[in-house]
Design a protein around this motif. Structure first.
Motif, PDB file in Angstrom:
ATOM      1  N   GLY A 118      19.029  25.702 113.272  1.00  0.00           N
ATOM      2  CA  GLY A 118      17.917  24.921 112.758  1.00  0.00           C
ATOM      3  C   GLY A 118      17.283  25.637 111.589  1.00  0.00           C
ATOM      4  N   GLU A 119      16.201  25.058 111.067  1.00  0.00           N
ATOM      5  CA  GLU A 119      15.539  25.613 109.883  1.00  0.00           C
ATOM      6  C   GLU A 119      14.061  25.838 110.156  1.00  0.00           C
ATOM      7  N   VAL A 120      13.544  26.946 109.643  1.00  0.00           N
ATOM      8  CA  VAL A 120      12.131  27.272 109.736  1.00  0.00           C
ATOM      9  C   VAL A 120      11.613  27.528 108.313  1.00  0.00           C
ATOM     10  N   THR A 121      10.431  26.992 108.015  1.00  0.00           N
ATOM     11  CA  THR A 121       9.864  27.124 106.678  1.00  0.00           C
ATOM     12  C   THR A 121       8.690  28.087 106.702  1.00  0.00           C
ATOM     13  N   LEU A 122       8.716  29.063 105.810  1.00  0.00           N
ATOM     14  CA  LEU A 122       7.719  30.127 105.756  1.00  0.00           C
ATOM     15  C   LEU A 122       7.135  30.210 104.356  1.00  0.00           C
ATOM     16  N   ALA A 123       5.813  30.160 104.261  1.00  0.00           N
ATOM     17  CA  ALA A 123       5.127  30.345 102.984  1.00  0.00           C
ATOM     18  C   ALA A 123       4.653  31.783 102.883  1.00  0.00           C
ATOM     19  N   LEU A 124       4.958  32.427 101.781  1.00  0.00           N
ATOM     20  CA  LEU A 124       4.500  33.792 101.555  1.00  0.00           C
ATOM     21  C   LEU A 124       4.551  34.098 100.080  1.00  0.00           C
ATOM     22  N   SER A 125       3.738  35.056  99.651  1.00  0.00           N
ATOM     23  CA  SER A 125       3.742  35.434  98.246  1.00  0.00           C
ATOM     24  C   SER A 125       4.974  36.273  97.945  1.00  0.00           C
ATOM     25  N   GLU A 126       5.307  36.369  96.659  1.00  0.00           N
ATOM     26  CA  GLU A 126       6.449  37.195  96.280  1.00  0.00           C
ATOM     27  C   GLU A 126       6.176  38.661  96.576  1.00  0.00           C
ATOM     28  N   ARG A 155      22.692  31.677 113.087  1.00  0.00           N
ATOM     29  CA  ARG A 155      22.733  30.272 112.674  1.00  0.00           C
ATOM     30  C   ARG A 155      21.378  29.754 112.199  1.00  0.00           C
ATOM     31  N   LEU A 156      20.354  30.560 112.314  1.00  0.00           N
ATOM     32  CA  LEU A 156      19.009  30.147 111.906  1.00  0.00           C
ATOM     33  C   LEU A 156      18.887  30.162 110.386  1.00  0.00           C
ATOM     34  N   SER A 157      18.340  29.091 109.828  1.00  0.00           N
ATOM     35  CA  SER A 157      18.105  29.005 108.389  1.00  0.00           C
ATOM     36  C   SER A 157      16.618  29.216 108.107  1.00  0.00           C
ATOM     37  N   ILE A 158      16.325  30.129 107.175  1.00  0.00           N
ATOM     38  CA  ILE A 158      14.946  30.405 106.776  1.00  0.00           C
ATOM     39  C   ILE A 158      14.724  29.871 105.375  1.00  0.00           C
ATOM     40  N   ARG A 159      13.714  29.044 105.221  1.00  0.00           N
ATOM     41  CA  ARG A 159      13.342  28.507 103.903  1.00  0.00           C
ATOM     42  C   ARG A 159      11.985  29.085 103.531  1.00  0.00           C
ATOM     43  N   THR A 160      11.925  29.804 102.431  1.00  0.00           N
ATOM     44  CA  THR A 160      10.661  30.406 102.000  1.00  0.00           C
ATOM     45  C   THR A 160      10.120  29.667 100.789  1.00  0.00           C
ATOM     46  N   ILE A 161       8.804  29.529 100.759  1.00  0.00           N
ATOM     47  CA  ILE A 161       8.107  28.904  99.636  1.00  0.00           C
ATOM     48  C   ILE A 161       7.056  29.889  99.140  1.00  0.00           C
ATOM     49  N   THR A 162       7.106  30.225  97.878  1.00  0.00           N
ATOM     50  CA  THR A 162       6.164  31.216  97.350  1.00  0.00           C
ATOM     51  C   THR A 162       4.977  30.577  96.646  1.00  0.00           C
ATOM     52  N   GLY A 203       2.940  20.036 109.612  1.00  0.00           N
ATOM     53  CA  GLY A 203       4.320  20.353 109.942  1.00  0.00           C
ATOM     54  C   GLY A 203       5.206  20.629 108.751  1.00  0.00           C
ATOM     55  N   ASN A 204       4.651  20.616 107.549  1.00  0.00           N
ATOM     56  CA  ASN A 204       5.454  20.946 106.369  1.00  0.00           C
ATOM     57  C   ASN A 204       5.782  22.433 106.316  1.00  0.00           C
ATOM     58  N   LEU A 205       4.947  23.242 106.976  1.00  0.00           N
ATOM     59  CA  LEU A 205       5.197  24.676 107.093  1.00  0.00           C
ATOM     60  C   LEU A 205       5.213  25.048 108.574  1.00  0.00           C
ATOM     61  N   ASP A 206       6.027  26.047 108.912  1.00  0.00           N
ATOM     62  CA  ASP A 206       6.016  26.588 110.268  1.00  0.00           C
ATOM     63  C   ASP A 206       5.137  27.826 110.362  1.00  0.00           C
ATOM     64  N   PHE A 207       5.182  28.670 109.322  1.00  0.00           N
ATOM     65  CA  PHE A 207       4.392  29.890 109.270  1.00  0.00           C
ATOM     66  C   PHE A 207       3.890  30.095 107.846  1.00  0.00           C
ATOM     67  N   ALA A 208       2.811  30.856 107.741  1.00  0.00           N
ATOM     68  CA  ALA A 208       2.337  31.305 106.438  1.00  0.00           C
ATOM     69  C   ALA A 208       1.907  32.767 106.563  1.00  0.00           C
ATOM     70  N   ILE A 248      -0.031  33.287 109.999  1.00  0.00           N
ATOM     71  CA  ILE A 248      -0.727  32.096 110.479  1.00  0.00           C
ATOM     72  C   ILE A 248       0.288  31.075 110.991  1.00  0.00           C
ATOM     73  N   ALA A 249      -0.057  30.428 112.096  1.00  0.00           N
ATOM     74  CA  ALA A 249       0.716  29.287 112.603  1.00  0.00           C
ATOM     75  C   ALA A 249      -0.263  28.286 113.213  1.00  0.00           C
ATOM     76  N   HIS A 250       0.124  27.038 113.236  1.00  0.00           N
ATOM     77  CA  HIS A 250      -0.722  26.023 113.847  1.00  0.00           C
ATOM     78  C   HIS A 250      -0.505  26.018 115.361  1.00  0.00           C
ATOM     79  N   ARG A 251      -1.529  25.621 116.092  1.00  0.00           N
ATOM     80  CA  ARG A 251      -1.462  25.655 117.557  1.00  0.00           C
ATOM     81  C   ARG A 251      -0.411  24.690 118.118  1.00  0.00           C
ATOM     82  N   ARG A 252       0.060  23.724 117.287  1.00  0.00           N
ATOM     83  CA  ARG A 252       1.099  22.803 117.763  1.00  0.00           C
ATOM     84  C   ARG A 252       2.388  23.542 118.102  1.00  0.00           C
ATOM     85  N   THR A 253       2.575  24.764 117.557  1.00  0.00           N
ATOM     86  CA  THR A 253       3.794  25.527 117.831  1.00  0.00           C
ATOM     87  C   THR A 253       3.603  26.565 118.940  1.00  0.00           C
TER      88      THR A 253
END
Length: 335
Positions: A99-107, A127-134, A146-151, A282-287
């Motif tokens: 599956g895929e998890v999306t993580l927001a973090l600075s460079e 097999r885990l896919s990590i998608r990072t957004i800076t 739900g657009n992000l899993d972690f920040a 940070i994560a939302h309580r939904r997770t």
């Protein structure tokens, strides 16, 4: 799938059919399901009506399943197992999870954290896919939708009860320059810094950041005739540093990634800027009840803990590298 027809089906009937197929006896199937024999006989009648087939016939050897019942029995165990896992949740296995998890973090954080984290995850969850957004604004809102899993970001002043937070560590700001920069000789003062052009790297949600206003201080004291560069790409900023007399306010811990920061050194900021930059996971309580998210939360905190060992530029405050939930507060803004 015809959901209207599915609404008419009592799933307990499938459980009863499974028991009948295994026991080949109404009485033994009733005992297994802790119901009376008349109740099981009535259930068998409902099963015959549902499938339009006798399902079982009597013989000297007991109840014999019809061909239709045998066909149903081939898939019934799998179907009931899937329903059980759907309701109760299956055991999480990182090594086989896909599956895929999306993580927001600075460079800044990415340069220091991702090499070690990705190596760790590749070994434990290949097999885990990590998608990072800076570059993403309104990170708390993105977590909630739900657009992000972690920040991972610089600590904001307040967080609502909708979020779980963990202090990953803190670091004093530094002045990043090339190793042969004139500023490497002598004391660092505001007056000397004002003589050189500055690079500013994008920081998301800067208006909610708890206390870092270092860049604003540099802007106030600089000569307005002096040039500057603003960019959202840290690698671009580092390459400019290596080839010019620009300086960059930022955390010294990124120097741990020697391959990315070769030829660059960290100098102390001028007197009076001894505050710490705090970094939060940070994560939302939904997770909160997700085995995947709780496992990955632990991998991130433990990786940060290992990176911080022996590095005076990153003070973790001796936080345990485990999942924890800190008291939260209402955020100042909509994000």
């Amino acid at each position: 799938m015809d959901s209207l027809n599915l609404q008419k089906i009592d799933l307990n009937l499938l459980v009863a059919l499974h028991a009948l197929l295994q026991e080949r006896s109404v009485s033994r199937a009733a005992e297994r399901l802790h119901i009376t024999q008349p109740a099981m006989s009535k259930t068998l009648g409902r099963l015959r009506e549902l499938f339009g087939d006798p399902l079982f016939t009597r013989s000297h050897g007991g109840m014999q399943p019809t061909p239709r019942a045998l066909e149903l029995g081939i898939e019934l165990g799998t179907v009931l197992g899937d329903i059980t896992r759907l309701v109760s949740g299956s055991l999480f296995d990182p090594y086989t999870y896909s599956g895929e998890v999306t993580l927001a973090l600075s460079e800044y954080v990415g340069v220091a954290l991702l090499p070690s984290l990705i190596q760790r995850l590749h070994e434990q969850a290949p097999r885990l896919s990590i998608r990072t957004i800076t570059r993403v604004e309104n990170q708390l809102e993105q977590l909630a939708t739900g657009n992000l899993d972690f920040a991972i970001h610089i600590a904001q002043a307040h967080y609502s009860d909708d979020f779980r937070t963990h202090l990953l560590g803190s670091a004093a700001p530094a002045i990043l320059v090339r190793t042969e920069h004139p500023l490497t000789e002598g004391e660092i003062t505001w007056e000397r810094l004002a003589l050189y052009p500055m690079i500013r790297v994008y920081v998301p949600n800067l208006e909610h950041v708890e206390l870092i206003r270092t860049s604003d201080a540099f802007v106030r004291v600089r000569d307005p005739r002096q040039g500057s560069l603003e960019t959202s790409h840290l690698m671009t900023a580092l390459e400019v540093l290596r080839n010019t007399d620009y300086f960059l306010p930022g955390p010294a811990y990124i120097l741990q990634n020697a391959s990315a920061t070769g030829g660059i050194t960290a100098l102390p900021t001028p007197a009076g800027t001894d505050h710490q930059i705090k970094y939060m996971l940070i994560a939302h309580r939904r997770t909160s009840h997700s085995a995947l998210h709780n496992w990955l939360w632990q991998q991130i905190t433990e990786t940060i803990g290992n990176i911080a060992v022996g590095d005076p530029a990153l003070d973790t405050g001796r936080e345990p590298a485990t999942i924890s939930t800190r008291p939260t507060h209402q955020p100042d803004g909509p994000s």
